[in-house]
Design a protein around this motif. Structure first.
Motif, short mmCIF file in Angstrom:
data_model
loop_
_atom_site.label_atom_id
_atom_site.label_comp_id
_atom_site.label_asym_id
_atom_site.label_seq_id
_atom_site.Cartn_x
_atom_site.Cartn_y
_atom_site.Cartn_z
N GLN A 1 11.22 2.92 4.69
CA GLN A 1 11.40 3.18 6.12
C GLN A 1 12.84 2.90 6.55
OE1 GLN A 1 9.06 4.72 7.86
NE2 GLN A 1 10.63 4.89 9.44
N ARG B 1 14.99 15.73 1.79
CA ARG B 1 14.49 15.38 0.45
C ARG B 1 13.85 14.00 0.40
NH1 ARG B 1 18.08 15.64 -4.32
NH2 ARG B 1 16.10 15.84 -5.41
N LEU B 2 14.03 13.19 1.45
CA LEU B 2 13.42 11.86 1.44
C LEU B 2 11.91 11.98 1.57
CD1 LEU B 2 15.72 9.68 3.73
CD2 LEU B 2 15.62 9.72 1.24
N PRO B 3 11.15 11.20 0.80
CA PRO B 3 9.70 11.25 0.96
C PRO B 3 9.30 10.69 2.33
CG PRO B 3 10.32 9.47 -0.54
CD PRO B 3 11.58 10.23 -0.21
N GLY B 4 8.15 11.14 2.86
CA GLY B 4 7.69 10.71 4.18
C GLY B 4 7.13 9.31 4.17
N LYS B 5 6.67 8.86 5.34
CA LYS B 5 6.11 7.53 5.51
C LYS B 5 4.99 7.28 4.53
CE LYS B 5 5.15 4.71 9.54
NZ LYS B 5 4.70 4.75 10.91
N HIS B 6 4.99 6.14 3.85
CA HIS B 6 3.95 5.80 2.88
C HIS B 6 3.74 6.91 1.87
CE1 HIS B 6 2.66 2.15 4.78
NE2 HIS B 6 2.49 2.76 5.92
N ALA C 1 23.11 10.78 4.32
CA ALA C 1 22.02 11.66 3.87
C ALA C 1 22.53 12.73 2.92
CB ALA C 1 21.34 12.30 5.08
N ARG D 1 3.35 2.07 -1.63
CA ARG D 1 4.78 1.91 -1.92
C ARG D 1 5.02 1.97 -3.43
NH1 ARG D 1 7.77 3.46 0.53
NH2 ARG D 1 9.43 2.02 0.08
N PRO D 2 6.19 2.45 -3.84
CA PRO D 2 6.51 2.43 -5.27
C PRO D 2 6.67 1.00 -5.78
CG PRO D 2 8.05 3.83 -4.03
CD PRO D 2 7.28 3.04 -3.03
N LEU E 1 15.13 9.03 -5.19
CA LEU E 1 14.71 9.19 -3.78
C LEU E 1 13.28 8.70 -3.57
CD1 LEU E 1 16.29 12.64 -2.92
CD2 LEU E 1 17.24 10.35 -2.64
N PHE F 1 22.09 12.35 -0.66
CA PHE F 1 20.76 12.56 -1.24
C PHE F 1 20.54 14.02 -1.64
CE2 PHE F 1 19.56 9.17 2.07
CZ PHE F 1 20.10 8.19 1.27
N ALA F 2 21.47 14.90 -1.25
CA ALA F 2 21.26 16.33 -1.49
C ALA F 2 21.16 16.61 -2.99
CB ALA F 2 22.38 17.14 -0.85
N VAL G 1 19.53 4.34 -2.13
CA VAL G 1 18.56 4.48 -1.02
C VAL G 1 18.31 3.19 -0.25
CG1 VAL G 1 17.37 6.40 -2.16
CG2 VAL G 1 16.49 4.06 -2.44
N GLY H 1 19.90 16.67 2.56
CA GLY H 1 19.60 15.36 1.98
C GLY H 1 18.43 14.67 2.66
N VAL H 2 18.43 14.66 3.97
CA VAL H 2 17.38 13.92 4.69
C VAL H 2 16.02 14.58 4.47
CG1 VAL H 2 17.52 15.06 6.96
CG2 VAL H 2 16.90 12.66 6.82
N VAL I 1 15.91 3.37 5.08
CA VAL I 1 16.84 4.49 4.92
C VAL I 1 16.35 5.71 5.69
CG1 VAL I 1 15.83 5.30 2.74
CG2 VAL I 1 18.21 5.82 3.28
N ARG I 2 15.04 5.82 5.85
CA ARG I 2 14.54 6.95 6.66
C ARG I 2 15.02 6.83 8.10
NH1 ARG I 2 9.79 6.95 3.55
NH2 ARG I 2 8.72 5.59 5.03
N LEU J 1 0.83 -1.22 0.00
CA LEU J 1 0.00 0.00 0.00
C LEU J 1 0.86 1.26 0.00
CD1 LEU J 1 -2.81 -0.92 2.56
CD2 LEU J 1 -3.05 -0.58 0.09
#
Lengths: 369, 369
Positions: free
Chosen positions: B216, A286-291, B200, A144-145, B211, B203-204, A188, A283-284, B218-219, A142
């Protein structure tokens, strides 16, 4: 189990064959079964197969099965073998795989001269720390890519079938070349795994008194170090080139920071260290959030005695206050006879929750966004 | 706010002076105020001081204040200056600091020939990603280690005062030498910070499509990369030697794995990679659990509708079954109208919990150690 919206796949496909009934295979099977698809499971281990069938992830194969779609969910080192065998056995089926590396199996199939018109590699970015059919869950895809690696030869209908599969399971189909995919997961997923493992490996021989000072930060940083060696060696070996490239860059970065700290008062030394931390901030972020979710909740903390009855009363009270709990986390304080219940709610209900619970005698330890 | 058990400090100390009203200073102030202690706050920033006072963390200083205890909560680079000034200004007070590095400030104080009989360095292993008085919380010390670095000269009463401080705030006092402390935090805090930041930082400049595949794992690995550069440069510079030693070891480990992957089919290459992951398994398992817990629990998953009333009923049922909930986590499936409640219990009660809940109609999704 999750009741998914009846999917497209059930309408276009007579049956789907899943080869390899481990975590991913059984999870896909569970989700497709809920979706009304006839799922045929296969596994070299009869015990694993029986478990997955008992679990409701599909049925064992029978003479005359003619799947429209075959999903290969075997370990990375046998993916090419299995894909070639399935293509030859079911020439009318579209065959995909879910391996975490895409270029190496494709090269292997090309080396063998396999006709790849009906093959489309894919990779759902989903998993759990625990493996096997026993850990299967229909909902792990759900939001997820789900990477799909088509090539020029791929017929549109075959591509559409894999996209339907991803969409029916609640995933987000993303098209990439195998090269792009492998470089991306090196960045990643594979390199973070190596780094977390090596960092945690330093704790193997460390004094217990030192480890006693560990907090949530290092626990998070090294959480994935608990992953299974067998699978990871295969993944790293199959995606070696992009992983090595990133590891070399990272080793250079580490050496640069270490050199700066060897003489922290030298000109530029502190700037080097500050830049590393600052670039990490960028960098951090730029990471997408949970789900992929970005919805914000408000969180507050309630102190509870270390007893299950208390939690029952707490949730009962929240129910009466008509506050829906979006997320919940219980923290224990050893030595102290209390726990901290961290509760996330819709911002619109925060005040009602905090006031209502306080009025009922609950001690609120703090509220924050 | 947390109502702490009335503490010893309120009985033995007339007043406590806190220098530096940021996150830690204001959090200590809040906790001590709840504890009935007269807290005097000082900060070079009048705005920060006003905020902390408004927040209830203490009062502004006045002529004639004679604290028994001074807690220095300034940034690491001015800790030695501040400790020296406070020792000279309040010769009858015990002075401690809460800086995350212990040897460098002590050396600096010794270089200046400061009389250190009344000084005891300490370090509460607590903090938050957000800084400043605005993020202060009285409960951040609960169950956390509080390192106390006494030396041969330290009078017993002075040591007892710092232990009372830690205990009153719900922390666990741990005695260490400054050298042990600095090596330990390099290992479990400073090096993980550098590694998370450098990971991180990669990822910049990375393509957004790459990305998008982040999960979860790598987050978690890079979560602490969000930390503030200013503070961390000071910490790293002040604890450079033990940090460099660990960074060099880690760089060597990285190079070894990268070399193995350059030719993954060479003899021993896969073993090198497998050993790295396996040693990581061992190391991460040695980290103390949340709040230092090491007890093992069994976990099972119950499916609940997305409604708080359901959780109330679930905990009510667990209470009736006399099952104590050791840990609890709620997972949401976006799109699906249900949540997965992951419940940890004492192994002795697992069967009773699973059978009892099943008999009451709960759907158990899986049980595992």
């Amino acid at each position: 189990m999750t009741d998914l919206v009846p999917g497209k796949l059930a309408r276009v496909s007579g049956s789907v064959r899943i080869v390899g009934a481990g975590l991913l295979g059984a999870s896909i099977g569970l989700a497709l079964m809920k979706n009304g698809v006839d799922v045929i499971l296969a596994d070299t281990s009869p015990a694993q197969l029986r478990l997955a069938v008992d679990y409701g992830a599909g049925r064992a194969g029978a003479e005359g099965d003619a799947p429209d779609l075959v999903i290969v969910c075997t370990p990375p080192d046998v993916v090419a073998d299995t894909v070639a065998a399935e293509l030859s056995h079911y020439p009318n089926a579209v065959v995909t795989d879910v391996a975490s590396v895409k270029l190496e199996p494709l090269r292997e199939l090309r080396r063998r001269g396999v006709n790849l018109v009906n093959y489309i590699g894919s990779h759902p970015m989903a998993g759990r720390e625990r493996g096997g059919a026993i850990s299967a869950r229909a909902d792990i895809f759900l939001g997820r890519p789900w990477v799909i690696c088509r090539d020029g030869e791929t017929p549109t209908e075959a591509l559409a079938l894999i996209e339907d599969l991803a969409l029916d399971l609640g995933a987000v189909p993303i098209e990439m070349t195998p090269e792009e995919h492998d470089r991306s997961v090196a960045l990643v997923s594979h390199v973070p795994q190596v780094v977390a493992s090596l960092l945690a490996a330093r704790f193997a021989e460390a004094p217990e008194t030192s480890l006693a000072l560990a907090g949530q930060g290092v626990r998070d940083t090294t959480r994935i170090a608990a992953s299974a060696p067998e699978l990871w060696v295969q993944i790293l070996a199959a995606n070696a080139a992009p992983v090595v490239e990133q590891l070399d860059l990272l080793a250079g970065d580490l050496a640069r920071v270490a050199d700066a700290l060897r003489d922290p008062d030298a000109p530029g030394a502190r700037r080097t260290a500050a830049d590393a931390i600052r670039d990490g901030n960028v960098g951090v972020a730029r990471l997408p959030g949970k789900h992929g979710q970005r919805r914000m909740f408000e969180t507050f903390v309630v102190m509870v005695d270390d007893a299950s009855g208390q939690l029952g009363r707490l949730f009962g009270d929240l129910g009466e206050l008509e506050v829906n709990v979006e997320d919940f986390r219980l923290e224990h304080s050893p030595g102290a006879q209390l726990g901290l219940a961290e509760i996330s709610v819709d911002p619109a209900t925060l005040q009602r929750a905090v006031d209502g619970l306080s009025a009922r005698g609950w001690r609120i330890a703090g509220a924050h966004a």
